[in-house]
Design a protein around this motif. Structure first.
Motif, PDB file in Angstrom:
ATOM      1  N   UNK A   3      36.949 -49.186 -39.287  1.00 60.24           N
ATOM      2  CA  UNK A   3      37.347 -48.486 -38.078  1.00 60.24           C
ATOM      3  C   UNK A   3      36.596 -47.159 -38.004  1.00 60.24           C
ATOM      4  N   UNK A   4      36.035 -46.847 -36.823  1.00 54.04           N
ATOM      5  CA  UNK A   4      35.329 -45.584 -36.670  1.00 54.04           C
ATOM      6  C   UNK A   4      36.259 -44.382 -36.848  1.00 54.04           C
ATOM      7  N   UNK A   5      35.669 -43.233 -37.162  1.00 57.82           N
ATOM      8  CA  UNK A   5      36.426 -41.986 -37.312  1.00 57.82           C
ATOM      9  C   UNK A   5      37.137 -41.665 -35.994  1.00 57.82           C
ATOM     10  N   UNK A   6      38.261 -40.923 -36.055  1.00 59.58           N
ATOM     11  CA  UNK A   6      39.031 -40.627 -34.840  1.00 59.58           C
ATOM     12  C   UNK A   6      38.210 -40.001 -33.707  1.00 59.58           C
ATOM     13  N   UNK A   7      37.295 -39.094 -34.037  1.00 62.22           N
ATOM     14  CA  UNK A   7      36.476 -38.464 -32.997  1.00 62.22           C
ATOM     15  C   UNK A   7      35.561 -39.486 -32.340  1.00 62.22           C
ATOM     16  N   UNK A   8      34.949 -40.353 -33.165  1.00 67.69           N
ATOM     17  CA  UNK A   8      34.091 -41.395 -32.634  1.00 67.69           C
ATOM     18  C   UNK A   8      34.911 -42.407 -31.822  1.00 67.69           C
ATOM     19  N   UNK A   9      36.086 -42.726 -32.294  1.00 64.91           N
ATOM     20  CA  UNK A   9      36.972 -43.652 -31.580  1.00 64.91           C
ATOM     21  C   UNK A   9      37.280 -43.126 -30.183  1.00 64.91           C
ATOM     22  N   UNK A  10      37.619 -41.858 -30.081  1.00 62.82           N
ATOM     23  CA  UNK A  10      37.933 -41.246 -28.779  1.00 62.82           C
ATOM     24  C   UNK A  10      36.705 -41.272 -27.869  1.00 62.82           C
ATOM     25  N   UNK A  11      35.536 -40.980 -28.437  1.00 64.25           N
ATOM     26  CA  UNK A  11      34.294 -40.991 -27.657  1.00 64.25           C
ATOM     27  C   UNK A  11      33.966 -42.397 -27.166  1.00 64.25           C
ATOM     28  N   UNK A  12      34.118 -43.394 -28.039  1.00 65.79           N
ATOM     29  CA  UNK A  12      33.861 -44.781 -27.646  1.00 65.79           C
ATOM     30  C   UNK A  12      34.835 -45.237 -26.561  1.00 65.79           C
ATOM     31  N   UNK A  13      36.099 -44.878 -26.707  1.00 68.95           N
ATOM     32  CA  UNK A  13      37.106 -45.256 -25.711  1.00 68.95           C
ATOM     33  C   UNK A  13      36.737 -44.659 -24.350  1.00 68.95           C
ATOM     34  N   UNK A  14      36.398 -43.381 -24.335  1.00 67.17           N
ATOM     35  CA  UNK A  14      36.030 -42.710 -23.084  1.00 67.17           C
ATOM     36  C   UNK A  14      34.817 -43.392 -22.445  1.00 67.17           C
ATOM     37  N   UNK A  15      33.805 -43.705 -23.246  1.00 67.31           N
ATOM     38  CA  UNK A  15      32.616 -44.383 -22.733  1.00 67.31           C
ATOM     39  C   UNK A  15      32.972 -45.753 -22.159  1.00 67.31           C
ATOM     40  N   UNK A  16      33.688 -46.563 -22.934  1.00 59.45           N
ATOM     41  CA  UNK A  16      34.006 -47.926 -22.508  1.00 59.45           C
ATOM     42  C   UNK A  16      34.889 -47.955 -21.267  1.00 59.45           C
ATOM     43  N   UNK A  17      35.818 -47.024 -21.167  1.00 61.62           N
ATOM     44  CA  UNK A  17      36.709 -46.996 -20.005  1.00 61.62           C
ATOM     45  C   UNK A  17      35.980 -46.693 -18.701  1.00 61.62           C
ATOM     46  N   UNK A  30      43.681 -54.305 -21.455  1.00 63.10           N
ATOM     47  CA  UNK A  30      44.876 -53.634 -21.977  1.00 63.10           C
ATOM     48  C   UNK A  30      44.471 -52.821 -23.205  1.00 63.10           C
ATOM     49  N   UNK A  31      45.208 -51.758 -23.453  1.00 64.49           N
ATOM     50  CA  UNK A  31      44.839 -50.819 -24.516  1.00 64.49           C
ATOM     51  C   UNK A  31      44.713 -51.494 -25.888  1.00 64.49           C
ATOM     52  N   UNK A  32      45.609 -52.404 -26.216  1.00 64.95           N
ATOM     53  CA  UNK A  32      45.561 -53.061 -27.527  1.00 64.95           C
ATOM     54  C   UNK A  32      44.258 -53.839 -27.709  1.00 64.95           C
ATOM     55  N   UNK A  33      43.783 -54.502 -26.643  1.00 67.46           N
ATOM     56  CA  UNK A  33      42.532 -55.253 -26.721  1.00 67.46           C
ATOM     57  C   UNK A  33      41.343 -54.305 -26.849  1.00 67.46           C
ATOM     58  N   UNK A  34      41.386 -53.208 -26.106  1.00 69.77           N
ATOM     59  CA  UNK A  34      40.304 -52.219 -26.201  1.00 69.77           C
ATOM     60  C   UNK A  34      40.282 -51.591 -27.594  1.00 69.77           C
ATOM     61  N   UNK A  35      41.459 -51.290 -28.130  1.00 72.95           N
ATOM     62  CA  UNK A  35      41.544 -50.733 -29.490  1.00 72.95           C
ATOM     63  C   UNK A  35      40.970 -51.702 -30.525  1.00 72.95           C
ATOM     64  N   UNK A  36      41.252 -52.982 -30.351  1.00 70.86           N
ATOM     65  CA  UNK A  36      40.730 -54.009 -31.262  1.00 70.86           C
ATOM     66  C   UNK A  36      39.204 -54.065 -31.183  1.00 70.86           C
ATOM     67  N   UNK A  37      38.674 -53.991 -29.988  1.00 64.87           N
ATOM     68  CA  UNK A  37      37.221 -53.974 -29.806  1.00 64.87           C
ATOM     69  C   UNK A  37      36.613 -52.761 -30.510  1.00 64.87           C
ATOM     70  N   UNK A  38      37.167 -51.587 -30.271  1.00 65.85           N
ATOM     71  CA  UNK A  38      36.638 -50.349 -30.846  1.00 65.85           C
ATOM     72  C   UNK A  38      36.716 -50.380 -32.371  1.00 65.85           C
ATOM     73  N   UNK A  39      37.750 -50.969 -32.901  1.00 65.42           N
ATOM     74  CA  UNK A  39      37.926 -51.025 -34.358  1.00 65.42           C
ATOM     75  C   UNK A  39      36.802 -51.792 -35.055  1.00 65.42           C
ATOM     76  N   UNK A  40      36.134 -52.676 -34.336  1.00 65.71           N
ATOM     77  CA  UNK A  40      35.131 -53.536 -34.959  1.00 65.71           C
ATOM     78  C   UNK A  40      33.698 -53.262 -34.507  1.00 65.71           C
TER      79      UNK A  40
END
Length: 182
Positions: free
Chosen positions: A1-15, A24-34
């Protein structure tokens, strides 16, 4: 799983891009985790058509990638993709090698989703699966428009079936963002 800062950046980009904004958030979180982040310099091959079934689905984070047909003299450029666009989706759905070679045109950062996580996400997220199927239809349309023969005869019937199914199922919420599939 990426670091929290990278996770937030990836989420913002993907959204900011289809289909991720609709997931849905759970699916996006699963994508980001991998996701893995990879850099490709200008002229580097991001995905070779001759390399078998792709190991990753690719989302361009930054930069430009060109899809080229295979040919003796380097093939023909048939599409250019940028930030937020994806490729290798159709090849992964059909479990076949990519029909195009993808080459970086500039300094390019890509988000790589390993094949097994791509497959899990298509089973888990109807939004993501529908996006992949819509994208497959768009690539087929591109092939017809440009007459570039991206698909081998044996694969054509399989892809045409997907295309018909997609057009029958499309509604007002169809995702029209271009994505190269293979």
């Amino acid at each position: 799983m990426p670091a929290p800062t990278l996770t937030a950046s990836l989420r913002q980009f993907l959204l900011a891009h289809v289909p991720f904004a609709q997931m849905v958030r759970a699916d996006l979180d699963e994508l980001i985790a991998h996701i893995e982040v990879a850099y490709f310099g200008p002229g580097e091959v991001v995905l070779a058509a001759a390399s078998g079934v792709p190991e990753y689905a690719v989302i361009i984070k930054q930069g430009r990638v060109q899809g080229r047909t295979l040919g003796v003299h380097g093939g023909q450029a048939v599409l250019e993709l940028g930030a937020g666009e994806s490729f290798a989706l159709g090849a992964l759905l059909a479990q076949r090698p990519a029909n195009l070679e993808y080459v970086s045109l500039a300094d390019t950062f890509c988000l790589l989703l390993p094949r097994r996580h791509f497959e899990a996400l298509t089973r888990r997220s109807e939004v993501f699966l529908n996006f992949c199927r819509d994208s497959l239809g768009q690539l087929l349309d591109l092939s017809h428009q440009q007459g570039i023969g991206l698909f081998r005869t044996v694969e054509y019937a399989h892809i045409q079936h997907f295309h018909i199914d997609i057009h029958q199922r499309r509604g007002a919420h169809s995702f029209c963002k271009r994505a190269a599939l293979g």
